[in-house]
Enzyme design. Structure first.
Site, short mmCIF file in Angstrom:
data_model
loop_
_atom_site.label_atom_id
_atom_site.label_comp_id
_atom_site.label_asym_id
_atom_site.label_seq_id
_atom_site.Cartn_x
_atom_site.Cartn_y
_atom_site.Cartn_z
N SER A 40 0.83 -1.20 0.00
CA SER A 40 0.00 0.00 0.00
C SER A 40 0.87 1.25 0.00
CB SER A 40 -0.89 0.01 1.25
OG SER A 40 -1.57 1.24 1.41
N TYR A 45 -1.94 -1.04 10.38
CA TYR A 45 -2.08 -1.41 8.96
C TYR A 45 -0.87 -0.95 8.16
CZ TYR A 45 -3.99 -1.27 4.20
OH TYR A 45 -4.19 -1.42 2.84
#
Length: 302
Positions: free
Chosen positions: A194, A207
């Site tokens: 990401s 995350y």
């Protein structure tokens, strides 16, 4: 079910307006969230992805394959000629059935294997079942992920932190380890990282740190497996409109502006990620190892 649909990915088009600049209303779904209930609906490429035979005969296991990026990748793989095994949480069955219909409509086989990747025994069982049903395994997409926004760092519990690590990085290790017993030379592994690995949001530190770990895991494993003829790479999405965002993946007040910070000025659609996964899985990428492809609308990253 109505979907936002652009031209197919092979057509000449302006990337700024290929898909609408959405302003999602504030909304909430319980974790893990469903594409079926997302407003506005995401484009997974059901009508827009056109295959060219680049994955003909491949046998792929995709985690988190019921919706969002994983669902779009599953459809693209099938359109490119692959048979697919999909893992997802049992609560996501409605979305999984939609992807199953799209894959079967493309003339390929699909096998649904629901289960929770935070269960380490299930990770091994998943690979064994997928390999048996597919008649082999030569492509693995580690895509499943958990993202929960917590505004105040002090409020994130140990349980939340550990759960995110179990799903995002520990499961990736377990599934990959089990898969390697079945994967011949020429096989591929593609991991979903990401933009958060490079530009961590304060409310997503668990995350974001797992995504940085995935980058490191990808490079090290790629180096290790290259002499064995197995390529490992990753894709780093930017802000992509998926159920992850509305099932506590973003602060609710931020949803109407989701994706506006990109150079294109809009959020991405899951189908815009799929060609990157196809490329890294195909033989066209035979000299690409340990790489991260950034598909983020122009956000700055290394």
């Amino acid at each position: 079910m109505t979907r936002t649909t652009g031209k197919d990915q092979l057509s000449f088009q302006d990337p700024v307006n290929r898909f609408p600049d959405i302003s999602p209303p504030k909304q909430h779904q319980p974790e893990p969230g469903l594409d079926a209930d997302l407003v506005p609906r995401a484009d997974l490429g059901e009508k827009s992805y056109r295959g060219t035979g680049r994955l003909e005969g491949r046998k792929a296991l995709i985690t988190g394959g019921d919706s969002g990026i994983g669902g779009a990748v599953a459809i693209a793989f099938a359109r490119e000629g692959a048979d697919v095994a999909l893992n997802y949480l049992p609560d996501e069955e409605e979305d999984a059935q939609h992807i199953k219909d799209a894959i079967e409509g493309s003339g390929r086989k699909v096998f649904l294997i629901p289960g929770d990747l935070s269960d380490k025994e299930f990770c091994a069982d998943l690979v064994a079942e997928a390999t048996e049903k597919l008649g082999g395994l030569d492509a693995l997409v580690n895509n499943a992920g958990r993202q929960i926004s917590v505004a105040n760092f002090e409020d994130r519990s140990d349980e939340e932190w550990l759960h995110t690590y179990e799903v995002n990085i520990h499961a990736m290790h377990r599934i990959t380890r089990a898969a390697l017993k079945h994967m011949p030379p020429g096989s591929t592994i593609v991991n979903s990282t990401s933009i958060q690995a490079y530009k961590p949001a304060p409310d997503l530190l668990d995350y974001a740190s797992t995504k940085a770990a995935i980058n490191n895991f990808t490079k090290g494993l790629g180096d290790y497996l290259a002499p064995k003829g197995i390529r490992v790479n990753s894709v780093a999405p930017g802000p992509i409109w998926t159920p992850l965002q509305v099932s506590d993946g973003q602060q609710k007040d931020a949803l109407p502006d989701f994706g506006n910070e990109t150079s294109l000025g809009r959020a991405g659609q899951p189908t815009e990620l799929a060609p990157a996964y196809v490329f890294l899985t195909s033989s066209e990428a035979s000299y690409v190892i340990g790489e991260t492809l950034h598909v983020n609308g122009g956000m700055m990253s290394p």
